[in-house]
Scaffold this active site. Structure first.
Site, mmCIF file in Angstrom:
data_model
loop_
_atom_site.group_PDB
_atom_site.id
_atom_site.type_symbol
_atom_site.label_atom_id
_atom_site.label_comp_id
_atom_site.label_asym_id
_atom_site.label_seq_id
_atom_site.Cartn_x
_atom_site.Cartn_y
_atom_site.Cartn_z
ATOM 1 N N TYR A 1 4.123 42.595 46.305
ATOM 2 C CA TYR A 1 4.168 41.142 46.386
ATOM 3 C C TYR A 1 3.107 40.572 47.332
ATOM 4 O O TYR A 1 2.792 39.393 47.280
ATOM 5 C CB TYR A 1 5.542 40.664 46.840
ATOM 6 C CG TYR A 1 6.652 40.905 45.832
ATOM 7 C CD1 TYR A 1 6.378 41.301 44.527
ATOM 8 C CD2 TYR A 1 7.975 40.754 46.187
ATOM 9 C CE1 TYR A 1 7.381 41.526 43.616
ATOM 10 C CE2 TYR A 1 9.002 40.969 45.282
ATOM 11 C CZ TYR A 1 8.699 41.361 43.998
ATOM 12 O OH TYR A 1 9.707 41.580 43.097
ATOM 13 N N LYS B 1 9.198 55.767 43.445
ATOM 14 C CA LYS B 1 8.758 56.408 42.199
ATOM 15 C C LYS B 1 7.644 57.402 42.532
ATOM 16 O O LYS B 1 6.501 57.278 42.094
ATOM 17 C CB LYS B 1 8.277 55.363 41.192
ATOM 18 C CG LYS B 1 9.401 54.602 40.512
ATOM 19 C CD LYS B 1 10.158 55.466 39.490
ATOM 20 C CE LYS B 1 9.331 55.696 38.245
ATOM 21 N NZ LYS B 1 10.074 56.520 37.250
ATOM 22 N N ASP C 1 14.318 54.236 38.837
ATOM 23 C CA ASP C 1 14.977 54.049 37.544
ATOM 24 C C ASP C 1 16.315 54.780 37.508
ATOM 25 O O ASP C 1 17.309 54.256 36.997
ATOM 26 C CB ASP C 1 14.061 54.493 36.395
ATOM 27 C CG ASP C 1 13.407 55.848 36.636
ATOM 28 O OD1 ASP C 1 13.563 56.421 37.730
ATOM 29 O OD2 ASP C 1 12.727 56.337 35.711
ATOM 30 N N ASP D 1 14.072 44.293 45.241
ATOM 31 C CA ASP D 1 14.353 43.049 44.520
ATOM 32 C C ASP D 1 15.209 43.337 43.293
ATOM 33 O O ASP D 1 16.212 42.661 43.028
ATOM 34 C CB ASP D 1 13.022 42.411 44.113
ATOM 35 C CG ASP D 1 13.157 40.958 43.700
ATOM 36 O OD1 ASP D 1 14.291 40.456 43.605
ATOM 37 O OD2 ASP D 1 12.123 40.319 43.459
ATOM 38 N N ASP E 1 19.705 42.917 42.882
ATOM 39 C CA ASP E 1 20.282 42.067 41.839
ATOM 40 C C ASP E 1 21.187 42.872 40.916
ATOM 41 O O ASP E 1 22.210 42.373 40.436
ATOM 42 C CB ASP E 1 19.182 41.378 41.030
ATOM 43 C CG ASP E 1 18.666 40.119 41.712
ATOM 44 O OD1 ASP E 1 19.080 39.870 42.862
ATOM 45 O OD2 ASP E 1 17.865 39.394 41.114
#
Length: 371
Positions: free
Chosen positions: A143, A194, A227, A251, A255
């Site tokens: 970001y 990852k 994942d 992020d 959620d």
């Protein structure tokens, strides 16, 4: 009564002022009944600041935030601001607060109170009494990384660029917060990245492992690909204690964890900076739910995420664990009594307004205080 700290209230837009009103109600109870006073100041942020000053947060407000021991933040945004230039959108005020205050550690607990277990889309046995802390790195990663932007290629195509980048210092400081949190909880950290496809992920795993070996051997550490972590949150969420991850994956994962609780209206958060010489950190506390402009002004918003954010402020900024525990108990007792706002309404329960829920929490605090 001595004031224990300076708190800046930034209610913002949409339902922000409504839920902030109920926090003020709870804070007043703590002042009167627990001798817990704050030096309070209020100001504008987001769309409300743009309407007054034509910027999403002013330099004067930032100065107040920098001088405060903690910031309580409501929500920003709304459709009336959709056409503003990117740098003037309400959300830029929130991002500036996080960046300029150095709030690199975002704590998002996913807690399922027993009476709300059936509000989750998962089976009761998977989520009842769930208590996960997701720790998201907040000021680095994709970001904020450079280079970034949109460019036109020689053949006329356009290309969007964002860069995932982390340094050793950025990784170790967020990992350290995770290990310290785990020491006060159940002693387990899951570091998420990852590393199978990203060099930044390899560095993340190596640096977290190195810090763990050097200083936190008493804490259990596991590594998990992002994942797989998404899948495991839905498959078996109680396996997690503290999840530490980067800005992008945090992020997404926070959620996903939000859905486990049944409503965004039940999710608080804290954003913390580095500790100073006295152990104090710059800090901002906010609900996860956003401004919800579709229900603003109707008196139906759930104030519990905002109230729980105040509870996190008591715990992490002012070391008032007993008061935070009392507030958590009052929330649990209120829900066990059958009161629900619209977002968590269940069959056989009593639907109440934003104000009525705030009043119920104060009444529950009084009962718990007197026991």
């Amino acid at each position: 009564m001595a004031e224990i700290g300076k708190v800046l209230l930034l209610a913002g837009d949409g339902i922000g002022p409504e839920v902030m009103t109920e926090v003020r109600r709870v804070m007043s109870w703590f002042e009167k009944r627990r001798n817990l006073g704050f030096a309070l100041e209020e100001d504008l942020v987001g769309g409300a600041a743009y309407d007054r000053h034509e910027v999403p947060v002013t330099d004067a407000t930032m100065d107040k935030a920098g001088q405060a021991d903690a910031v309580l933040f409501g929500a920003v945004g709304g459709p009336k601001y959709d056409d503003l230039p990117f740098q003037l959108k309400p959300e830029r005020g929130l991002l500036r607060l996080r960046k300029d205050l150095g709030l690199f550690a975002n704590l998002r607990p996913a807690i399922v109170f027993g009476p709300l277990a059936d509000a989750s889309s998962l089976k009761r046995e998977l989520v009842e009494d769930l208590d996960i802390m997701i720790l998201r790195e907040l000021t680095g990663g994709i970001y904020f990384g450079q280079p970034r932007g949109i460019e036109t290629l020689p053949d006329g195509q356009r290309r969007g660029i964002n860069t995932q980048v982390y340094t050793t210092e950025e990784i170790t400081r967020i990992a350290r917060v995770g290990f310290e949190l785990a020491r006060k909880r159940r002693g387990r950290v899951t570091s998420v990245e990852k590393a199978n496809v990203m060099e930044a992920g390899i560095l993340w795993r190596e640096e977290v492992t190195k810090l763990h070996g050097a200083e936190y051997g008493d804490v259990s550490l596991d590594h998990m690909y992002a994942d797989n972590c998404c899948m495991q949150l839905i498959r078996q969420p109680k396996q997690f204690d503290v999840i530490v991850t980067d800005n992008l994956f945090g992020d997404i994962l926070s959620d996903a964890a939000a859905q486990l609780t049944g409503s965004l209206g039940m999710l608080p958060s804290a954003s913390l900076g580095a500790a100073d010489a006295n152990g104090r950190r710059k800090a901002m506390y906010e609900p996860v739910h956003g401004s919800a402009p579709d229900i603003a002004g109707q008196g139906i918003a759930n104030p519990l995420a905002m109230i729980q954010s105040f509870g996190m402020m008591l715990r992490y900024s002012f070391d008032r664990d007993a008061d935070a525990d009392l507030l958590d108990r009052a929330i649990g007792d209120t829900l066990a009594g059958g009161l629900r706002t619209a977002d968590i309404m269940q069959s056989g329960m009593e639907r109440v307004s934003t104000q009525a829920m705030g009043e119920a929490i104060v009444n529950a605090l009084e009962r718990a205080h007197n026991q």
